[in-house]
Motif scaffolding. Structure first.
Motif, PDB file in Angstrom:
ATOM      1  N   SER A  10       0.975  -1.214   0.312  1.00  0.00           N
ATOM      2  CA  SER A  10       0.420   0.361  -0.152  1.00  0.00           C
ATOM      3  C   SER A  10       1.021   0.925  -0.016  1.00  0.00           C
ATOM      4  O   SER A  10       1.848   1.479   0.481  1.00  0.00           O
TER       5      SER A  10
ATOM      6  N   ASN B 299       0.476   3.405   1.792  1.00  0.00           N
ATOM      7  CA  ASN B 299       0.739   4.241   3.052  1.00  0.00           C
ATOM      8  C   ASN B 299       2.243   3.385   3.992  1.00  0.00           C
ATOM      9  O   ASN B 299       2.841   3.259   5.361  1.00  0.00           O
ATOM     10  N   ASP B 300       2.670   2.171   3.284  1.00  0.00           N
ATOM     11  CA  ASP B 300       3.910   1.299   3.773  1.00  0.00           C
ATOM     12  C   ASP B 300       5.608   1.876   3.803  1.00  0.00           C
ATOM     13  O   ASP B 300       5.648   3.070   2.459  1.00  0.00           O
ATOM     14  N   SER B 301       6.213   2.436   4.266  1.00  0.00           N
ATOM     15  CA  SER B 301       7.325   1.926   3.975  1.00  0.00           C
ATOM     16  C   SER B 301       8.758   1.256   3.800  1.00  0.00           C
ATOM     17  O   SER B 301       8.058   0.009   3.785  1.00  0.00           O
TER      18      SER B 301
ATOM     19  N   THR C 102       7.256   6.539   3.036  1.00  0.00           N
ATOM     20  CA  THR C 102       6.852   6.107   2.598  1.00  0.00           C
ATOM     21  C   THR C 102       6.310   5.682   1.078  1.00  0.00           C
ATOM     22  O   THR C 102       7.379   6.789   0.655  1.00  0.00           O
TER      23      THR C 102
ATOM     24  N   GLY D  28       3.697   5.948  -0.558  1.00  0.00           N
ATOM     25  CA  GLY D  28       3.251   7.470  -1.647  1.00  0.00           C
ATOM     26  C   GLY D  28       4.361   8.451  -0.915  1.00  0.00           C
ATOM     27  O   GLY D  28       4.189   9.353  -2.378  1.00  0.00           O
TER      28      GLY D  28
END
Length: 146
Positions: free
Chosen positions: A27, A29-31, A72, A74
């Protein structure tokens, strides 16, 4: 990975130094640290020879730069629903960010330049008998001409 990537996810194709690849879904939001942990916990069977001892030494490289753990997907503005290629390497520490590294080089006078010397002889068939080796002309450690 077969089929299309869900529109709210990102497909990462991770490439090891050995050239082996595997695709994972994440996603926005995953770092980088989340990705390293997920890959470590789901280590592909065909990567067995490259298995590492801890997720903490897995590093992602995107567009030639190491990603720090808190970055992230994103924040990288990667397109949703698409595939992105990153390299995955085992490395204990990360290099300094570019700005700090540049400041340190300026303080020490260190240079990361690469000089290619090309010696053109007046006659094409002439042997290079009296041409000094390039190492005698340039010192890479000092970054200056001799």
């Amino acid at each position: 990975m077969t089929g299309s990537t869900p529109s709210e996810m990102m497909n990462l194709r991770l490439i090891l130094v050995s050239g082996k690849t595997k695709e994972f879904l994440f996603s926005p939001n995953d770092s980088a640290a989340d990705i390293a942990k997920h890959v470590y916990d789901n280590w592909p069977m065909d990567w067995e020879e490259e298995q590492v001892s801890s997720p903490n030494i897995l590093r992602l490289i995107y567009q030639g730069r190491f990603l720090h753990g808190n970055v992230t997907l994103g924040a990288l503005k990667l397109p949703l629903g698409k595939s992105t290629v990153m390299h995955l390497v085992a490395r204990e520490t990360l290099p300094e960010p570019n700005s700090q590294g540049q400041r340190n080089r300026e303080k020490t006078g260190e240079s990361n330049c690469c000089v290619i010397l090309s010696l053109i002889l007046p006659e094409l068939g002439e042997a290079r008998q009296n041409v000094p080796p390039p190492s005698s002309l340039f010192s890479l450690n000092e970054g200056t001409m001799n």
